[in-house]
Design a protein around this motif. Sequence first.
Motif, short mmCIF file in Angstrom:
data_model
loop_
_atom_site.label_atom_id
_atom_site.label_comp_id
_atom_site.label_asym_id
_atom_site.label_seq_id
_atom_site.Cartn_x
_atom_site.Cartn_y
_atom_site.Cartn_z
N MET A 56 179.56 68.44 69.29
CA MET A 56 180.46 68.73 70.59
C MET A 56 182.11 68.46 70.17
N TYR A 57 182.34 67.41 69.35
CA TYR A 57 183.83 67.24 68.97
C TYR A 57 184.41 68.15 68.01
N PHE A 58 183.36 68.74 67.28
CA PHE A 58 183.93 69.76 66.39
C PHE A 58 184.22 70.90 67.02
N PHE A 59 183.15 71.45 67.76
CA PHE A 59 183.48 72.54 68.50
C PHE A 59 184.51 72.71 69.60
N HIS A 60 184.50 71.64 70.18
CA HIS A 60 185.61 71.34 71.16
C HIS A 60 187.07 71.40 70.53
N SER A 61 187.09 70.83 69.17
CA SER A 61 188.39 70.97 68.41
C SER A 61 188.72 72.45 68.28
N LYS A 62 187.67 73.02 68.02
CA LYS A 62 188.29 74.61 67.52
C LYS A 62 188.26 75.36 69.01
N HIS A 63 188.48 74.96 70.15
CA HIS A 63 188.63 75.52 71.22
C HIS A 63 187.48 76.47 72.00
N VAL A 64 186.31 75.87 71.36
CA VAL A 64 185.18 76.55 72.05
C VAL A 64 184.82 75.87 73.30
N PRO A 65 184.47 76.56 74.39
CA PRO A 65 184.07 76.05 75.65
C PRO A 65 182.79 75.34 75.24
N THR A 66 182.70 73.96 75.68
CA THR A 66 181.67 73.19 75.39
C THR A 66 181.02 72.47 76.54
N TYR A 67 179.56 72.45 76.61
CA TYR A 67 178.91 72.18 78.05
C TYR A 67 177.83 71.21 77.78
N TYR A 68 177.33 70.39 78.57
CA TYR A 68 176.03 69.53 78.51
C TYR A 68 175.28 70.44 79.72
N ILE A 69 173.95 70.19 79.50
CA ILE A 69 173.12 70.60 80.56
C ILE A 69 172.52 69.35 81.13
N PRO A 70 172.51 69.25 82.42
CA PRO A 70 171.88 68.19 82.97
C PRO A 70 170.44 67.98 82.81
N ASN A 71 169.85 66.70 82.51
CA ASN A 71 168.40 66.47 82.26
C ASN A 71 167.52 67.10 83.20
N ASP A 72 167.99 66.99 84.45
CA ASP A 72 166.99 67.31 85.78
C ASP A 72 166.99 68.93 85.51
N VAL A 73 168.03 69.70 85.13
CA VAL A 73 168.05 71.15 85.14
C VAL A 73 167.08 71.58 83.94
N PHE A 74 167.35 70.86 82.95
CA PHE A 74 166.37 71.14 81.41
C PHE A 74 165.07 70.83 82.00
N SER A 75 164.58 69.69 82.49
CA SER A 75 163.28 69.58 83.00
C SER A 75 162.76 70.58 83.70
N HIS A 76 163.36 71.07 84.86
CA HIS A 76 163.14 71.97 85.67
C HIS A 76 162.85 73.63 85.09
N MET A 77 163.57 73.60 84.18
CA MET A 77 163.64 74.80 83.29
C MET A 77 162.55 74.89 82.39
N ARG A 78 162.07 73.80 81.80
CA ARG A 78 160.90 73.55 80.92
C ARG A 78 159.36 74.03 82.02
N LYS A 79 159.59 73.26 83.21
CA LYS A 79 158.47 73.62 84.07
C LYS A 79 158.29 75.21 84.14
N ILE A 80 159.27 75.80 84.40
CA ILE A 80 159.24 77.18 84.96
C ILE A 80 158.68 78.04 83.81
N MET A 81 159.44 77.58 82.54
CA MET A 81 158.95 78.33 81.31
C MET A 81 157.63 77.87 80.74
N LYS A 82 157.13 76.77 81.29
CA LYS A 82 155.71 76.05 80.83
C LYS A 82 155.67 76.18 79.29
N PHE A 83 156.86 75.50 78.90
CA PHE A 83 156.94 75.30 77.37
C PHE A 83 156.64 73.66 77.00
N PRO A 84 155.85 73.62 75.92
CA PRO A 84 155.71 72.26 75.29
C PRO A 84 156.90 71.78 74.76
#
Length: 382
Positions: free
Chosen positions: A59-87
Amino acid sequence: MYILAVDVSKDSLSYHSDFASGMVKNSPEGISQLYSLVKSIYEYMLVCESTGVYSQPLMYFFHSKHVPTYYIPNDVFSHMRKIMKFPKNDKLDAEIIFHAAEKFPDRLISFQTFGELASQLKDLTRYRFNLSHDIARLKVRLHSLVFKYFPGLKFDFKATYSYFLRNYSIEEIVQMDFNDMIEIISKISHQKLNANEFANKLKNASKNAMRLKSSPQNALKLTINLTLDNINSQLKLLSIIDKEIEKFMKKIPQTLTTLPGISTITAAGIISEIGNIQRFSSPAKLASYAGITWSSYQSGTYRSQETHMNKKGNKYLRYYIFKATQTVTRFEPTFKSYYQKKYNEVDRHANGRALALSARKLVNVIYFMMANEKRYDPRELK
């Protein structure tokens, strides 16, 4: 804007995007390799699941290169996994992050450097420090007011006591039907109190108080109610601050909460005041900064009965370290044993001495954990 989604583990970076997918090592070379693969893309953002210390170099490396850098919240990630039904699978996780960022762009959390986060966190933890002290002072004042109004009542801050003080005068409590009182106590306390015993204590205290009062104490009762309102209002503010601190702590890679007894709030206070641990060349320098030191000529034979702590350092850091010490010495076996040993060495001021020396020992552990980004391991104390 294109999305570069990366699932981060200790050893690897699995990535997925509109224009490329694959895996590289989670190392300086691997991060540079990933950047080289995508730097020709005109406009893209990096999105990761929050994985603490393992995601920080990326994250620090890409941020230093002026790339927009984000985290995905854990609850959003878990919700998406259920939608996609991925192991659970690193390569598939990168794809889940990609689709979660695509579907829920408003839920992404912007990456901030540690310095930026620590500065904002410090504003919150210092406000909490002052708020906690204000509440403590109000509680002391309330005890004094209750003693004047209701001599003999051993008041604490349970909801049941507050309810009777707020809604009934001493005279009304004396005249109240005993069974009605038991019913109220059971309801307010959710049957956690012995209603019969509590009612007897309250009745007896009320009768004794009435014998001492020659006239109604309406002004004093109003003052008590206003003080109770003030305390409850401050406690609500404290709850709001704590929730905000917990949000910030999810963005900060840290291991202090792996030490039994250190809560997220306490860890936040310690981390925000220390900032970059590399500012301190040794645990002794950190202890000095916190004001957890004694005069050098006494350090080898420190005895609480004769020696006082200097307390000339950062009062906020000292407060949070001592707050941590009080719980660590209860829940962590090595510290509990050390505290007891120091407690048994003297006859006077045993608790203060044992707590202070335990706090100094805790500074060493905090320094080691932060400087090495390591989880707590009691074996390394021996």
